[in-house]
Design a protein around this motif. Sequence first.
Motif, PDB file in Angstrom:
ATOM      1  N   PHE A 145       0.906  -1.172   0.142  1.00  0.00           N
ATOM      2  CA  PHE A 145      -0.049   0.031   0.128  1.00  0.00           C
ATOM      3  C   PHE A 145       0.973   1.203  -0.039  1.00  0.00           C
ATOM      4  O   PHE A 145       1.738   1.328   0.788  1.00  0.00           O
ATOM      5  CB  PHE A 145      -0.830  -0.095   1.228  1.00  0.00           C
ATOM      6  CG  PHE A 145      -1.864  -0.792   1.073  1.00  0.00           C
ATOM      7  CD1 PHE A 145      -3.051  -0.315   0.651  1.00  0.00           C
ATOM      8  CD2 PHE A 145      -2.045  -2.374   1.651  1.00  0.00           C
ATOM      9  CE1 PHE A 145      -4.532  -0.920   0.460  1.00  0.00           C
ATOM     10  CE2 PHE A 145      -3.071  -2.999   1.184  1.00  0.00           C
ATOM     11  CZ  PHE A 145      -4.365  -2.350   0.823  1.00  0.00           C
ATOM     12  N   LEU A 146       0.471   2.102  -0.804  1.00  0.00           N
ATOM     13  CA  LEU A 146       1.133   3.481  -0.621  1.00  0.00           C
ATOM     14  C   LEU A 146       0.119   4.419  -0.092  1.00  0.00           C
ATOM     15  O   LEU A 146      -0.797   4.858  -0.301  1.00  0.00           O
ATOM     16  CB  LEU A 146       1.434   4.215  -2.274  1.00  0.00           C
ATOM     17  CG  LEU A 146       2.328   3.354  -3.134  1.00  0.00           C
ATOM     18  CD1 LEU A 146       2.263   2.071  -3.339  1.00  0.00           C
ATOM     19  CD2 LEU A 146       2.504   4.176  -4.345  1.00  0.00           C
ATOM     20  N   LEU A 147       0.843   4.513   1.261  1.00  0.00           N
ATOM     21  CA  LEU A 147      -0.025   5.304   2.214  1.00  0.00           C
ATOM     22  C   LEU A 147       0.100   7.200   2.131  1.00  0.00           C
ATOM     23  O   LEU A 147       1.160   7.547   1.933  1.00  0.00           O
ATOM     24  CB  LEU A 147       0.467   5.231   3.677  1.00  0.00           C
ATOM     25  CG  LEU A 147       0.330   3.730   4.086  1.00  0.00           C
ATOM     26  CD1 LEU A 147       0.708   3.198   5.505  1.00  0.00           C
ATOM     27  CD2 LEU A 147      -0.909   3.179   4.056  1.00  0.00           C
ATOM     28  N   GLU A 148      -0.976   7.550   2.090  1.00  0.00           N
ATOM     29  CA  GLU A 148      -0.902   9.134   1.695  1.00  0.00           C
ATOM     30  C   GLU A 148      -0.196   9.643   2.803  1.00  0.00           C
ATOM     31  O   GLU A 148       0.520  10.755   2.552  1.00  0.00           O
ATOM     32  CB  GLU A 148      -2.375   9.642   1.664  1.00  0.00           C
ATOM     33  CG  GLU A 148      -2.523  10.909   1.214  1.00  0.00           C
ATOM     34  CD  GLU A 148      -4.306  11.153   1.420  1.00  0.00           C
ATOM     35  OE1 GLU A 148      -4.641  12.174   2.115  1.00  0.00           O
ATOM     36  OE2 GLU A 148      -4.851  10.604   0.623  1.00  0.00           O
ATOM     37  N   THR A 149      -0.483   9.526   3.805  1.00  0.00           N
ATOM     38  CA  THR A 149       0.193  10.256   5.073  1.00  0.00           C
ATOM     39  C   THR A 149       1.637  10.203   4.976  1.00  0.00           C
ATOM     40  O   THR A 149       2.199  11.183   5.384  1.00  0.00           O
ATOM     41  CB  THR A 149      -0.302   9.825   6.408  1.00  0.00           C
ATOM     42  OG1 THR A 149      -0.215   8.360   6.511  1.00  0.00           O
ATOM     43  CG2 THR A 149      -1.678  10.433   6.538  1.00  0.00           C
ATOM     44  N   GLU A 150       2.250   9.027   4.824  1.00  0.00           N
ATOM     45  CA  GLU A 150       3.628   8.570   4.714  1.00  0.00           C
ATOM     46  C   GLU A 150       4.336   9.245   3.595  1.00  0.00           C
ATOM     47  O   GLU A 150       5.321   9.789   3.755  1.00  0.00           O
ATOM     48  CB  GLU A 150       3.860   7.297   4.804  1.00  0.00           C
ATOM     49  CG  GLU A 150       3.459   6.245   6.207  1.00  0.00           C
ATOM     50  CD  GLU A 150       4.208   5.005   6.078  1.00  0.00           C
ATOM     51  OE1 GLU A 150       4.590   4.497   5.041  1.00  0.00           O
ATOM     52  OE2 GLU A 150       3.532   4.295   7.076  1.00  0.00           O
ATOM     53  N   LEU A 151       3.473   9.167   2.348  1.00  0.00           N
ATOM     54  CA  LEU A 151       4.221   9.826   1.175  1.00  0.00           C
ATOM     55  C   LEU A 151       4.173  11.341   1.290  1.00  0.00           C
ATOM     56  O   LEU A 151       5.325  12.142   1.050  1.00  0.00           O
ATOM     57  CB  LEU A 151       3.177   9.510   0.062  1.00  0.00           C
ATOM     58  CG  LEU A 151       3.417   8.063  -0.507  1.00  0.00           C
ATOM     59  CD1 LEU A 151       2.518   7.699  -1.416  1.00  0.00           C
ATOM     60  CD2 LEU A 151       4.669   7.821  -1.087  1.00  0.00           C
ATOM     61  N   ALA A 152       2.966  11.989   1.921  1.00  0.00           N
ATOM     62  CA  ALA A 152       3.058  13.482   2.263  1.00  0.00           C
ATOM     63  C   ALA A 152       4.285  13.754   2.969  1.00  0.00           C
ATOM     64  O   ALA A 152       5.175  14.951   2.951  1.00  0.00           O
ATOM     65  CB  ALA A 152       1.566  13.848   2.787  1.00  0.00           C
TER      66      ALA A 152
END
Length: 237
Positions: A28-35
């Motif tokens: 999964f590509l987590l939005e919070t971690e990528l941000a």
Amino acid sequence: MGDTNFEEFAYTAILELILGNRFKPGDFLLETELARDLELSRTPVRHALGQLVAEGFLEKKKKKGCYIPDVSAEDARQIFHLRETIEGLAAASAARFAADKDIAFLRTLVEKEQNPDRTLSKMDVLEINKAFHLGIARFSGNRYLEHYCRHIFWRSNVYVFFYDRYYQEHIDYSELKTPEQHAQVVVALENRSDEKAGNLMKFHIRSTYELLFMQLKHLKKRKQPAPDGLKKINPGT
């Protein structure tokens, strides 16, 4: 930097992370971690992930987020068989309907690939390959072909990114047959030979798949028998 530029930056940065083996199929590509990692707000990251979902590269689960689809030999066979058929039709149509300036644009892409003095990054190769294949789809003059070519191009790249020797083994791009095969397609387009352009494109996609399958057949999760393959296409017809 405007909102659109932030979204473009996020989109490119996420692809670069994938090309850098930060993620693998099933992740999964987590939005919070990528941000956080990209030092952006969540909005451009969300839009970038949404674009990758719309293009077919990522999938999405309700309440869980976006993820890279799992891979299998049978799934790859189906995807590349469809891509071979659709892009073959697009190339044949482009030979009939593409404007001279469109074909000239494709020629410049081939020249970039074949320039021995140019060092291409993985992102450079992706951008050239995307511009070449989606350009031919656009020049086909058929918006339905263009739509399906775009989707199947991105879906097949799940396999290209993770199993293509260029992306995984860091070999020199000049060692691959891709630039030569692209050049042959462009010559057929320049000659307005629709049958040959279609067959050359089919041959190119099939060659890519066969090389990938050498890697895919070693998947531990492989459940399907090896594909017996379609009849070889003669690019000279």
